[in-house]
Design a protein around this motif. Structure first.
Motif, PDB file in Angstrom:
ATOM      1  N   LEU A  21       0.828  -1.211   0.000  1.00 14.41           N
ATOM      2  CA  LEU A  21       0.000   0.000   0.000  1.00 14.41           C
ATOM      3  C   LEU A  21       0.858   1.255   0.000  1.00 14.41           C
ATOM      4  O   LEU A  21       0.627   2.197  -0.783  1.00 14.41           O
ATOM      5  CB  LEU A  21      -0.938  -0.008   1.207  1.00 14.41           C
ATOM      6  CG  LEU A  21      -2.036  -1.077   1.195  1.00 14.41           C
ATOM      7  CD1 LEU A  21      -2.774  -1.101   2.531  1.00 14.41           C
ATOM      8  CD2 LEU A  21      -3.015  -0.840   0.050  1.00 14.41           C
ATOM      9  N   ARG A  53       1.199   3.739  -3.342  1.00 10.13           N
ATOM     10  CA  ARG A  53       0.756   5.140  -3.242  1.00 10.13           C
ATOM     11  C   ARG A  53       1.898   6.108  -3.504  1.00 10.13           C
ATOM     12  O   ARG A  53       1.730   7.110  -4.208  1.00 10.13           O
ATOM     13  CB  ARG A  53       0.160   5.384  -1.860  1.00 10.13           C
ATOM     14  CG  ARG A  53      -1.180   4.696  -1.631  1.00 10.13           C
ATOM     15  CD  ARG A  53      -1.539   4.629  -0.162  1.00 10.13           C
ATOM     16  NE  ARG A  53      -2.790   3.917   0.056  1.00 10.13           N
ATOM     17  CZ  ARG A  53      -3.142   3.363   1.217  1.00 10.13           C
ATOM     18  NH1 ARG A  53      -2.327   3.439   2.269  1.00 10.13           N
ATOM     19  NH2 ARG A  53      -4.296   2.738   1.329  1.00 10.13           N
ATOM     20  N   ALA A  79      -7.829   9.485  -8.308  1.00 10.91           N
ATOM     21  CA  ALA A  79      -7.235   9.114  -7.022  1.00 10.91           C
ATOM     22  C   ALA A  79      -8.046   8.018  -6.337  1.00 10.91           C
ATOM     23  O   ALA A  79      -7.486   7.027  -5.842  1.00 10.91           O
ATOM     24  CB  ALA A  79      -7.133  10.344  -6.119  1.00 10.91           C
ATOM     25  N   ASP A  80      -9.360   8.185  -6.318  1.00 15.45           N
ATOM     26  CA  ASP A  80     -10.206   7.200  -5.647  1.00 15.45           C
ATOM     27  C   ASP A  80     -10.216   5.860  -6.388  1.00 15.45           C
ATOM     28  O   ASP A  80     -10.286   4.794  -5.769  1.00 15.45           O
ATOM     29  CB  ASP A  80     -11.633   7.727  -5.515  1.00 15.45           C
ATOM     30  CG  ASP A  80     -11.755   8.856  -4.502  1.00 15.45           C
ATOM     31  OD1 ASP A  80     -10.769   9.100  -3.772  1.00 15.45           O
ATOM     32  OD2 ASP A  80     -12.818   9.503  -4.451  1.00 15.45           O
ATOM     33  N   GLU A 134      -7.019   4.071  -5.568  1.00 17.59           N
ATOM     34  CA  GLU A 134      -7.088   3.549  -4.203  1.00 17.59           C
ATOM     35  C   GLU A 134      -7.963   2.304  -4.146  1.00 17.59           C
ATOM     36  O   GLU A 134      -7.625   1.313  -3.471  1.00 17.59           O
ATOM     37  CB  GLU A 134      -7.623   4.632  -3.268  1.00 17.59           C
ATOM     38  CG  GLU A 134      -7.536   4.294  -1.799  1.00 17.59           C
ATOM     39  CD  GLU A 134      -6.107   4.205  -1.275  1.00 17.59           C
ATOM     40  OE1 GLU A 134      -5.920   3.617  -0.189  1.00 17.59           O
ATOM     41  OE2 GLU A 134      -5.173   4.719  -1.937  1.00 17.59           O
ATOM     42  N   THR A 192      -6.235  -1.235  -3.021  1.00 16.54           N
ATOM     43  CA  THR A 192      -6.697  -1.901  -1.797  1.00 16.54           C
ATOM     44  C   THR A 192      -7.421  -3.205  -2.127  1.00 16.54           C
ATOM     45  O   THR A 192      -7.297  -4.196  -1.392  1.00 16.54           O
ATOM     46  CB  THR A 192      -7.620  -0.988  -0.975  1.00 16.54           C
ATOM     47  OG1 THR A 192      -8.699  -0.509  -1.796  1.00 16.54           O
ATOM     48  CG2 THR A 192      -6.849   0.211  -0.435  1.00 16.54           C
TER      49      THR A 192
END
Length: 216
Positions: A82, A86, A185-186, A189, A193
């Motif tokens: 993670l 990122r 961005a979302d 993510e 994840t």
């Protein structure tokens, strides 16, 4: 003492100028001659420091890779992935025109290879067989490079009339451009994840059968 009329060159100065030029103008028009003009010198001056354009690109790739954070693997493979993913995305998003240089390959890029070594070591050290570690690192790289170089909203028109009659499920697509950064961005993510959480049951299985799996 009078200042020299010709700029003093160094590998770092040339590398930084190359990155600035790529940021401003992209890769399509990049050349050693163009870089020399940007620095106010003759192209021949550059070859005292770099043999060719590929060596300049290697230096740029090393610079972009350097801030990527691999320390999370000290806290386990999932946290490591993670944090690595990122920070890797952030590093490339800061210089999207240069992201494809990093994505192109490793070559003899010391910083890139050090990053890859720490990621692979972190995964294998936490129970993943080498083959799985390679595939997992590749999967994260696919997400990072795709997110950094291909914004999702770039393919949609901002006029609702384009979609109303023929594409009824895309009637909100004209709004994507207004929220492109948030969506990108979302979405990254969500993908990262989901990948990590989806790998957790597999990790439990390969660790249980670790003696056999580590050799495959």
């Amino acid at each position: 003492m009078a200042r020299p009329s010709t700029p003093i060159l160094s590998r770092d100065a040339i590398r930084d100028a190359a990155l600035h030029l790529i940021d401003e103008e992209g890769l399509a028009g990049f050349s050693m001659r163009r870089l020399a003009g940007h620095l106010g010198v003759q192209a021949a001056s550059l070859y005292s420091h770099f043999t060719n354009r590929d060596e300049v690109f290697d230096a740029v790739a090393n610079l972009l890779t350097r801030p990527v954070d691999t320390t999370g693997f000290d806290r386990g493979w999932a946290t490591g992935l993670l944090i690595w993913g990122r920070s890797y995305r952030a590093a490339l998003r800061a210089h999207p025109n240069a992201a494809s240089i990093v994505a192109a390959g490793t070559g003899e890029r010391a910083d890139f290879l050090s990053m890859a070594d720490r990621v692979h070591g972190g995964l294998v050290g936490d129970g993943w067989p080498p083959r799985y570690a390679t595939m997992i690192a590749a999967s994260v790289k696919y997400l990072v490079v795709g997110s950094a170089t291909t914004p999702f909203g770039s393919g949609f028109a901002d006029d609702t009339r384009v979609y109303l009659d023929r594409y009824p499920h895309l009637v909100q697509a004209h709004l994507i451009g207004q929220h492109a950064e948030e969506i990108d961005a979302d979405s990254f993510e969500l993908a990262l994840t989901s990948l990590v959480h989806g790998l957790e049951p597999l990790h439990a299985r390969v660790v249980v059968h670790g003696t056999q799996s580590r050799t495959t």
